[in-house]
Write an enzyme that holds these catalytic residues in place. Structure first.
Site, PDB file in Angstrom:
ATOM      1  N   GLN A 142     -32.436  -0.256   9.361  1.00 57.01           N
ATOM      2  CA  GLN A 142     -31.214  -0.461  10.135  1.00 57.01           C
ATOM      3  C   GLN A 142     -29.980  -0.119   9.296  1.00 57.01           C
ATOM      4  O   GLN A 142     -28.993   0.388   9.816  1.00 57.01           O
ATOM      5  CB  GLN A 142     -31.138  -1.908  10.647  1.00 57.01           C
ATOM      6  CG  GLN A 142     -29.983  -2.169  11.618  1.00 57.01           C
ATOM      7  CD  GLN A 142     -30.115  -1.408  12.925  1.00 57.01           C
ATOM      8  OE1 GLN A 142     -31.218  -1.099  13.367  1.00 57.01           O
ATOM      9  NE2 GLN A 142     -28.991  -1.083  13.542  1.00 57.01           N
ATOM     10  N   SER A 165     -29.483  -6.415  14.326  1.00 64.90           N
ATOM     11  CA  SER A 165     -30.221  -5.642  15.329  1.00 64.90           C
ATOM     12  C   SER A 165     -31.442  -6.410  15.813  1.00 64.90           C
ATOM     13  O   SER A 165     -32.237  -6.908  15.015  1.00 64.90           O
ATOM     14  CB  SER A 165     -30.688  -4.308  14.757  1.00 64.90           C
ATOM     15  OG  SER A 165     -31.622  -3.700  15.652  1.00 64.90           O
ATOM     16  N   HIS A 204     -33.956  -5.138  16.971  1.00 65.64           N
ATOM     17  CA  HIS A 204     -35.166  -4.390  16.623  1.00 65.64           C
ATOM     18  C   HIS A 204     -35.842  -4.961  15.377  1.00 65.64           C
ATOM     19  O   HIS A 204     -37.030  -4.751  15.169  1.00 65.64           O
ATOM     20  CB  HIS A 204     -34.855  -2.902  16.454  1.00 65.64           C
ATOM     21  CG  HIS A 204     -34.674  -2.218  17.784  1.00 65.64           C
ATOM     22  ND1 HIS A 204     -35.739  -1.797  18.552  1.00 65.64           N
ATOM     23  CD2 HIS A 204     -33.571  -1.914  18.497  1.00 65.64           C
ATOM     24  CE1 HIS A 204     -35.284  -1.247  19.672  1.00 65.64           C
ATOM     25  NE2 HIS A 204     -33.967  -1.310  19.669  1.00 65.64           N
ATOM     26  N   ASP A 242     -37.309   0.140  23.020  1.00 67.30           N
ATOM     27  CA  ASP A 242     -36.513   1.032  23.860  1.00 67.30           C
ATOM     28  C   ASP A 242     -37.462   1.933  24.622  1.00 67.30           C
ATOM     29  O   ASP A 242     -38.487   2.371  24.081  1.00 67.30           O
ATOM     30  CB  ASP A 242     -35.586   1.895  22.999  1.00 67.30           C
ATOM     31  CG  ASP A 242     -34.548   1.085  22.241  1.00 67.30           C
ATOM     32  OD1 ASP A 242     -34.239  -0.039  22.676  1.00 67.30           O
ATOM     33  OD2 ASP A 242     -34.058   1.581  21.217  1.00 67.30           O
ATOM     34  N   GLU A 286     -27.238  -1.170  27.951  1.00 77.00           N
ATOM     35  CA  GLU A 286     -28.357  -0.401  27.401  1.00 77.00           C
ATOM     36  C   GLU A 286     -29.532  -0.526  28.363  1.00 77.00           C
ATOM     37  O   GLU A 286     -30.364  -1.423  28.211  1.00 77.00           O
ATOM     38  CB  GLU A 286     -28.758  -0.925  26.007  1.00 77.00           C
ATOM     39  CG  GLU A 286     -27.755  -0.620  24.922  1.00 77.00           C
ATOM     40  CD  GLU A 286     -28.340  -0.769  23.503  1.00 77.00           C
ATOM     41  OE1 GLU A 286     -29.515  -1.169  23.368  1.00 77.00           O
ATOM     42  OE2 GLU A 286     -27.610  -0.475  22.548  1.00 77.00           O
ATOM     43  N   HIS A 311     -33.233  -0.913  26.724  1.00 75.28           N
ATOM     44  CA  HIS A 311     -33.623  -1.902  25.710  1.00 75.28           C
ATOM     45  C   HIS A 311     -34.184  -3.176  26.359  1.00 75.28           C
ATOM     46  O   HIS A 311     -33.476  -3.865  27.080  1.00 75.28           O
ATOM     47  CB  HIS A 311     -32.407  -2.226  24.833  1.00 75.28           C
ATOM     48  CG  HIS A 311     -32.692  -3.184  23.716  1.00 75.28           C
ATOM     49  ND1 HIS A 311     -32.745  -2.798  22.390  1.00 75.28           N
ATOM     50  CD2 HIS A 311     -32.926  -4.526  23.712  1.00 75.28           C
ATOM     51  CE1 HIS A 311     -33.005  -3.848  21.627  1.00 75.28           C
ATOM     52  NE2 HIS A 311     -33.114  -4.917  22.405  1.00 75.28           N
TER      53      HIS A 311
HETATM   54 ZN   LIG Z   1     -32.911  -0.975  21.421  1.00 76.17          ZN
END
Ligand SMILES: [Zn+2]
Length: 217
Positions: free
Chosen positions: A118, A136, A138, A145, A189, A192
């Site tokens: 990241q 993040s 993630h 995603d 988003e 996501h």
């Molecule tokens: Zn994402």
């Protein structure tokens, strides 16, 4: 009416109160240290990560699996996409159900991202386009995603519509909905998705709340 008698046993002298306060601070500091990330980031077993709730550089989720080596009812943009086992199992169930409903062509583009990765993403991105390291989702291994091959945005596809209607049944939420940037800190988003479990996902789906609102943060 009889007056309540003050119970002498409950009286604390200022010195005792000070000693007790120091002891309590010591205990909570110790607990915070002992439980580490669990005591600061988990809210009722749901991990919250955003700009003001960051993960430490050494936070790596347990039981990451490489999706490519597992049975997968979805396409992948890379053979190196990892998620926690629980997240993978829920998403596989979801995309398998999508396939049964003739919703095909999902392409998973991203999953777990380490703090260090990241850092690179953040350094390579235009200001405001990527989350700072530690902020993040993630890094949790609980988010991925997804998209499809389309000339328009993913949000205009039937596959997106299917996810909007059914993702919660498998424990996923669309983490950054449109018009909620003031709450999540992140603009829309459509790609996501975040695993929170069926119960929490269903409640958020029904109430229209973001994760921050659901957790009262
Ligand atoms: Zn994402």
């Amino acid at each position: 009416m009889a007056k309540k008698k003050k119970r002498p046993g409950l009286y604390l002298s200022p010195v005792m109160a000070a000693v007790l306060a120091v002891a309590l601070v010591g205990v909570s500091f110790g607990a915070g240290w002992f439980f580490g990330v669990r005591s600061t980031q988990f809210h009722g077993n749901i991990l919250l990560v955003n700009d003001s709730h960051r993960l430490s550089a050494d936070y790596v989720p347990d039981e990451l699996v490489n999706l490519y080596t597992q049975r997968h009812s979805f396409r992948m943009a890379s053979s190196e996409i990892y998620l926690t086992r629980q997240t993978y199992e829920a998403m596989e169930k979801m995309f398998h159900a999508a396939e049964e409903a003739n919703m095909n062509g999902y392409i998973v583009t991203s999953g777990y991202r380490s703090y260090q990765r990241q850092q690179e993403v953040y350094a390579e991105s235009e200001p405001g386009k990527a989350q700072q390291p530690g902020a993040s989702e993630h890094q949790t291994g609980l988010a991925f995603d997804v998209t499809v091959e389309t000339n328009d945005g993913f949000e205009s596809t039937p596959q997106y519509g299917w996810l909007m209607a059914h993702a919660h049944e498998y424990g996923f939420i669309q983490r950054y909905p449109a018009n909620k940037a003031d709450v999540t800190g992140i603009s829309y988003e459509p790609w996501h998705y975040r695993y929170v479990g069926v119960d929490a996902a269903t409640r958020m789906h029904n109430s229209g709340q973001t994760l921050e609102e659901f957790l009262g943060q």
